[in-house]
Design a protein around this motif. Structure first.
Motif, PDB file in Angstrom:
ATOM      1  N   SER A  81       0.732  -1.706  -0.002  1.00  0.00           N
ATOM      2  CA  SER A  81      -0.044   0.389  -0.163  1.00  0.00           C
ATOM      3  C   SER A  81       0.634   1.499  -0.031  1.00  0.00           C
ATOM      4  O   SER A  81       1.835   0.978   0.170  1.00  0.00           O
ATOM      5  CB  SER A  81      -0.922   0.044   0.997  1.00  0.00           C
ATOM      6  OG  SER A  81      -0.265   0.165   2.594  1.00  0.00           O
ATOM      7  N   ASN A  82       0.371   2.283  -0.291  1.00  0.00           N
ATOM      8  CA  ASN A  82       0.981   3.478  -0.208  1.00  0.00           C
ATOM      9  C   ASN A  82       0.225   5.436   0.620  1.00  0.00           C
ATOM     10  O   ASN A  82      -1.153   4.953  -1.049  1.00  0.00           O
ATOM     11  CB  ASN A  82       1.774   3.668  -2.222  1.00  0.00           C
ATOM     12  CG  ASN A  82       1.959   4.953  -2.415  1.00  0.00           C
ATOM     13  OD1 ASN A  82       3.961   5.368  -1.248  1.00  0.00           O
ATOM     14  ND2 ASN A  82       2.702   5.805  -3.012  1.00  0.00           N
ATOM     15  N   GLY A  83       0.585   5.665   0.193  1.00  0.00           N
ATOM     16  CA  GLY A  83       0.010   6.810   0.675  1.00  0.00           C
ATOM     17  C   GLY A  83       0.473   8.113   1.812  1.00  0.00           C
ATOM     18  O   GLY A  83       1.190   8.154   1.637  1.00  0.00           O
ATOM     19  N   THR A  84      -0.523   9.419   1.187  1.00  0.00           N
ATOM     20  CA  THR A  84       0.299  10.227   2.003  1.00  0.00           C
ATOM     21  C   THR A  84      -0.785  11.455   3.111  1.00  0.00           C
ATOM     22  O   THR A  84      -1.360  11.043   1.925  1.00  0.00           O
ATOM     23  CB  THR A  84       0.811  10.954   0.552  1.00  0.00           C
ATOM     24  OG1 THR A  84       1.665  11.114  -0.487  1.00  0.00           O
ATOM     25  CG2 THR A  84       1.802  12.717   0.989  1.00  0.00           C
ATOM     26  N   SER A  85       0.115  11.513   3.874  1.00  0.00           N
ATOM     27  CA  SER A  85      -1.086  12.394   5.181  1.00  0.00           C
ATOM     28  C   SER A  85      -1.833  11.654   5.331  1.00  0.00           C
ATOM     29  O   SER A  85      -1.062  10.484   6.158  1.00  0.00           O
ATOM     30  CB  SER A  85      -0.963  13.919   3.924  1.00  0.00           C
ATOM     31  OG  SER A  85      -1.702  14.975   4.756  1.00  0.00           O
ATOM     32  N   ALA A  86      -3.168  12.004   5.370  1.00  0.00           N
ATOM     33  CA  ALA A  86      -4.071  11.425   5.895  1.00  0.00           C
ATOM     34  C   ALA A  86      -4.153  10.087   4.983  1.00  0.00           C
ATOM     35  O   ALA A  86      -4.211   8.952   5.361  1.00  0.00           O
ATOM     36  CB  ALA A  86      -5.398  11.910   5.773  1.00  0.00           C
ATOM     37  N   GLY A  87      -3.502   9.504   3.858  1.00  0.00           N
ATOM     38  CA  GLY A  87      -3.127   8.508   3.023  1.00  0.00           C
ATOM     39  C   GLY A  87      -2.403   7.726   3.824  1.00  0.00           C
ATOM     40  O   GLY A  87      -2.530   6.490   3.490  1.00  0.00           O
ATOM     41  N   GLY A  88      -0.934   8.507   4.123  1.00  0.00           N
ATOM     42  CA  GLY A  88      -0.594   7.406   4.760  1.00  0.00           C
ATOM     43  C   GLY A  88      -0.212   6.986   5.677  1.00  0.00           C
ATOM     44  O   GLY A  88      -0.430   6.098   6.101  1.00  0.00           O
TER      45      GLY A  88
END
Length: 469
Positions: free
Chosen positions: A159-166
């Motif tokens: 999985s990969n995400g940034t900020s809230a996605g992180g």
């Protein structure tokens, strides 16, 4: 409407994308609703992209159609709803991560999810926690349920995400198959499959929200001038633009900052964490201690790496360099250099105005408190979110829980100039995971603000390495 969860391998288009002189041909399986009973089907869906070379019997690097890792990217930011994306250029006109992942040989999946502020046909709020993490888990279940119909190795979902996605990427990695989410998955009609993953890539995770306020003040207490970008609407054009916003905390905010800072050591000490050498990570009542030194050491590692890559630190008198080695940094001067971004409290605002307040709403209430401190200081007559709702959004609550099938690999990046949350938040996450024997690649890239996907060659090299292992 009820949706069929059986993936149809014949429902695709062959598409071509070109950017920055690179050409990519791939199969596109789009608008795949991954639950039987979605409340927001425009968000609860995914796009799956497979390099066309795999259908021609070719390999890309070490991968073929059966062994290619599945790169699962979420589009969540600010805990808002996110829709699936396509390979090509991002909003800045640069090649996006999906394109790069496909070019590298991964099966690229872009998954949408519900988020705060989303309303149903009856006007109820349907995107409150834990909707976003439930949707990501349902997406993983869809992939595993259809593992014999979809290209790629479902044993290697990253999985990969940034900020809230992180934060959601971390939560997805930690909470695999935990029963806390089962009733929500059943309600949505998720596939009968598992939802654990192989690895989690987490850029600047805005996580550990119920302790985020005290962590922020542990770091920024005493620095009362704040500066950040603020969105306003142009009166002439109607367009939204970002402008600088500066100010100084009020006397009341400074008092709350003092009170919140005092609370943080008890939380850190209660975790009973150790560093890689087995030394206890603790804080004294004044906020100093081995945990602060641990964070400081990570900053020095960042400086050292940046020096070796050519960054000149001669204009930073609070950084001590001897014979090409960073040997000390004045942590307080470093914090002053970064500057405060958020006012107190940073996340559970007493006026219920933050994205996180909205995240912890319910079907009938737009925003709620999620810390006892802000509830007691509430200026909006706010109510408290349920303990279970708060618990389900924090990976720290599940690390070491034997009921979870936790991913064995994590990669965490938190920019050394990022002020959206305290460095303590990512440091605690990394330390807690390592203590459980999980392999964690943790770094604070120098000079980088709140951002993600800025080092894709390094990220892909990490993925290739753990997949070989």
């Amino acid at each position: 409407m009820k949706y069929d969860l059986e993936f149809n391998p014949d429902r695709y288009r062959v598409e071509t994308a070109e950017t920055e002189g690179k050409r990519l041909v791939y199969r596109a399986y789009e608008d795949l609703v991954y639950v039987k009973r979605p409340s927001a089907p425009e968000y609860q869906k995914m796009n799956i992209y497979v390099p066309e070379a795999y259908w021609e019997g070719d390999s890309i690097g070490a991968y073929d159609r059966n062994t290619a890792p599945v790169f699962l990217a979420n589009t969540v930011g600010g805990y808002m709803p996110g829709k699936p994306e396509k390979p090509g250029n991002n909003h800045l006109g640069r090649t996006n991560t999906l394109f790069q992942a496909l070019l590298h040989g991964y099966v690229a999946v872009s998954v949408g999810a519900r988020g705060r502020g989303l309303t149903g046909e009856d006007g109820s709020f349907i995107g409150c926690a834990p909707a976003c993490i439930v949707d990501l888990k349902a997406a993983v279940r869809y992939l595993k349920y259809n593992r014999d119909r979809i290209c790629g190795s479902m044993s290697h979902i990253i999985s990969n995400g940034t900020s809230a996605g992180g934060a959601l990427s971390a939560l997805l990695g930690v909470t695999g198959n935990h029963p806390d989410y089962e009733s929500f998955l059943e309600e949505a009609g998720a596939a009968c499959a598992e939802d654990d993953i192989f690895a989690a890539s987490c850029y600047c995770p805005i996580t550990n929200l119920e302790h985020g306020d005290m962590a922020y003040e542990w770091e920024f207490n005493g620095y009362d001038n704040y500066q950040r970008m603020h969105g306003i609407r142009d009166e002439k054009t109607g367009e939204r633009k970002m402008v600088p916003l500066t100010g100084i905390q009020s006397a009341e905010q400074r008092k709350m900052s003092d009170e919140l800072k005092i609370l943080f050591p008890a939380y850190v000490n209660g975790l009973h964490l150790k560093d890689e050498k087995g030394n206890c990570l603790k804080l004294e009542e004044d906020g100093n201690g081995s945990f602060k030194e641990y964070v400081k050491a990570r900053v020095m590692e960042s400086i050292q790496k940046a020096m070796e890559e050519g960054t000149d630190f001669s204009g930073f008198p609070w950084i001590t360099v001897r014979k090409g080695k960073a040997v000390d940094v004045d942590f307080e001067q470093y914090v002053a250099y970064r500057t405060r971004m958020k006012t107190t409290p940073a996340f559970d605002e007493v006026a219920l105005t933050t994205p996180e307040n909205e995240l912890f709403g319910n079907k009938t209430t737009a925003s709620r408190h999620f810390t006892r401190f802000s509830l007691e200081h509430s200026k909006a007559g706010g109510t408290m979110a349920e303990e279970g709702q708060i618990r389900r959004m924090n990976p720290m609550n599940y690390i070491g829980d034997k009921t979870c099938d936790t991913a064995p690999y994590f990669r965490i990046r938190h920019g050394a100039s990022d002020r959206d949350t305290s460095l303590a938040v990512s440091a605690l996450l990394a330390a807690a995971l390592r203590e459980q024997g999980i392999q964690v690649d943790y770094h604070l890239p120098w000079g980088l603000p709140h951002a993600g996907d800025y080092d894709l060659p390094e990220l892909f090299s990490w993925i290739d390495g753990i997949c070989r292992d």
